[in-house]
Enzyme design. Structure first.
Site, mmCIF file in Angstrom:
data_model
loop_
_atom_site.group_PDB
_atom_site.id
_atom_site.type_symbol
_atom_site.label_atom_id
_atom_site.label_comp_id
_atom_site.label_asym_id
_atom_site.label_seq_id
_atom_site.Cartn_x
_atom_site.Cartn_y
_atom_site.Cartn_z
ATOM 1 N N ARG A 126 0.847 -1.188 0.000
ATOM 2 C CA ARG A 126 0.000 0.000 0.000
ATOM 3 C C ARG A 126 0.883 1.239 0.000
ATOM 4 N NH1 ARG A 126 -3.150 -2.546 -1.946
ATOM 5 N NH2 ARG A 126 -5.292 -3.086 -1.339
ATOM 6 N N GLU A 155 -4.031 8.142 -4.842
ATOM 7 C CA GLU A 155 -4.291 7.533 -6.147
ATOM 8 C C GLU A 155 -5.597 8.067 -6.721
ATOM 9 O OE1 GLU A 155 -4.023 3.277 -5.917
ATOM 10 O OE2 GLU A 155 -1.969 3.326 -5.174
ATOM 11 N N HIS A 160 -1.116 1.198 -10.133
ATOM 12 C CA HIS A 160 -1.800 0.204 -9.296
ATOM 13 C C HIS A 160 -2.420 -0.899 -10.162
ATOM 14 C CE1 HIS A 160 -3.856 -0.270 -5.121
ATOM 15 N NE2 HIS A 160 -3.633 -1.448 -5.679
#
Length: 352
Positions: free
Chosen positions: A265, A294, A313
């Site tokens: 993360r 993000e 991601h």
């Protein structure tokens, strides 16, 4: 005459292809798998659990969706991947006993739902942690190889049509790789780096041995450990304890020229502290699949840094992801019905 056994009502609360709904039914026949594709947003690609944002339910569709999820004994997915929707159905449905999130880091969504202790104790929450381990471990290997072989330099020379003097590349089988977090993803990373001949270290809270790991490093010895390694692979989830774990103190201690990658993360790495470490060469190369914010803000210096590879991601995404998660759900359903411990249970104190 024996009464027929009542099936456990498993409601699919996110988009899931019909063939995978049937797969769950076949693998665990004691489930009644309830789904209504007409009230689900269409998926735009693999594992698109939130579906097309342009889809809007009519009032009658929303009522049908809410009635369906509120009837569940168990849920496949957090409804609409929305913590508020989870909180609503938990309050409406005292019979709900298990929820599996489609995200490996689903603990953060459960925390965001703000459930009271009675609900957290009544319902078992699990995640898909480990399902993505292989794909993320491959990205970690790619990242370390890219740093070891000087990918930014190669690309810069190619763009400039420059043929330089030969220069030495680093060898993974001569490196020590520290994996920060030896859960499902970290264990898969360890197996791959060990196979490539690297010396593999890994942080641990339990102290339990992990295949392919040559040295276990207690977390309180992290600062000392980074002085001696060539690459750092971060796989940790987001918790209060992991936030900015890779911060100024760790980055000040690293062996100059270290390679860094994050497949856990984004909050685990303090990006404000990372930038000066990249600028002065303490971190020679960083390949990041996750970020503190993000999407990554278009003003972030990470976009343009010559020694940073930005991945949006996407390293875990695979056409097989949906099937793996469906199989995990069916397997855990069998464990639940047989009174066995479920896999990837969320700690509802630290929410990981």
């Amino acid at each position: 005459m024996t009464e027929p056994e009542t099936k456990v009502r498993a409601v699919v609360a996110v988009p899931l292809p019909e063939e995978l709904c049937r797969l769950i039914e076949e693998r665990e026949p004691r489930l009644e798998v309830v789904r209504d594709h007409s009230v689900m947003p269409p998926m735009r690609g693999p594992a698109d659990w939130t579906g097309d944002p342009a889809f809007v339910r009519s009032p009658s569709q929303q009522a049908a969706f809410d009635e369906m999820v509120d009837s569940a004994d168990v849920l496949f997915g957090i409804p609409d991947v929305d913590p508020a929707a989870l909180a609503r159905t938990v309050a409406a449905n005292p019979r709900l006993r298990w929820v599996m999130t489609t995200a490996a880091g689903g603990g953060s969504s459960i925390k965001a739902a703000g459930l009271d202790r009675e609900a957290l104790d009544r319902i078992v929450f699990t995640t898909s942690a480990g399902v993505h381990g292989g794909t993320l471990a491959e990205f970690a290997v790619f990242a370390v190889l890219a740093g070891a072989k000087g990918l930014p330099r190669l690309l810069a020379d190619q763009r400039a049509r420059t043929w330089p003097e030969r220069w030495e590349m680093r060898q993974v089988d001569e490196m020590t790789v520290l994996i920060v977090g030896l859960g499902g993803i970290g264990s898969e990373c360890a197996r791959r780096f060990h196979a490539l001949g690297a010396e593999v270290w890994g942080t641990t809270r339990s102290g339990q041995p992990v295949d392919g790991v040559d040295r276990l490093v207690p977390l309180d010895e992290l600062v000392d450990a980074v002085r001696k390694v060539d690459a750092i692979v971060v796989t940790l989830p987001e918790t209060a304890q992991t936030r900015h774990l890779i911060g100024a103190d760790v980055l000040a201690a690293v062996r100059p020229g270290v390679i860094l990658t994050n497949v856990g993360r984004g909050s685990v790495i303090d990006e404000a502290a990372l930038l000066p470490a990249l600028d002065d060469g303490r971190v020679a190369f960083a390949a990041l699949d996750v970020f503190e914010q993000e999407p990554l803000d278009d003003t972030s210096p990470l976009w343009a840094h010559p020694n940073v590879l930005v991945s949006p991601h996407t390293a875990a995404l695979s056409s097989k992801e949906e099937e793996r998660i469906a199989r995990r759900f069916a397997d855990n359903a069998t464990r639940l019905l047989d009174g066995q411990e479920l896999r990837a249970v969320v700690d509802t104190v630290e929410f990981y």
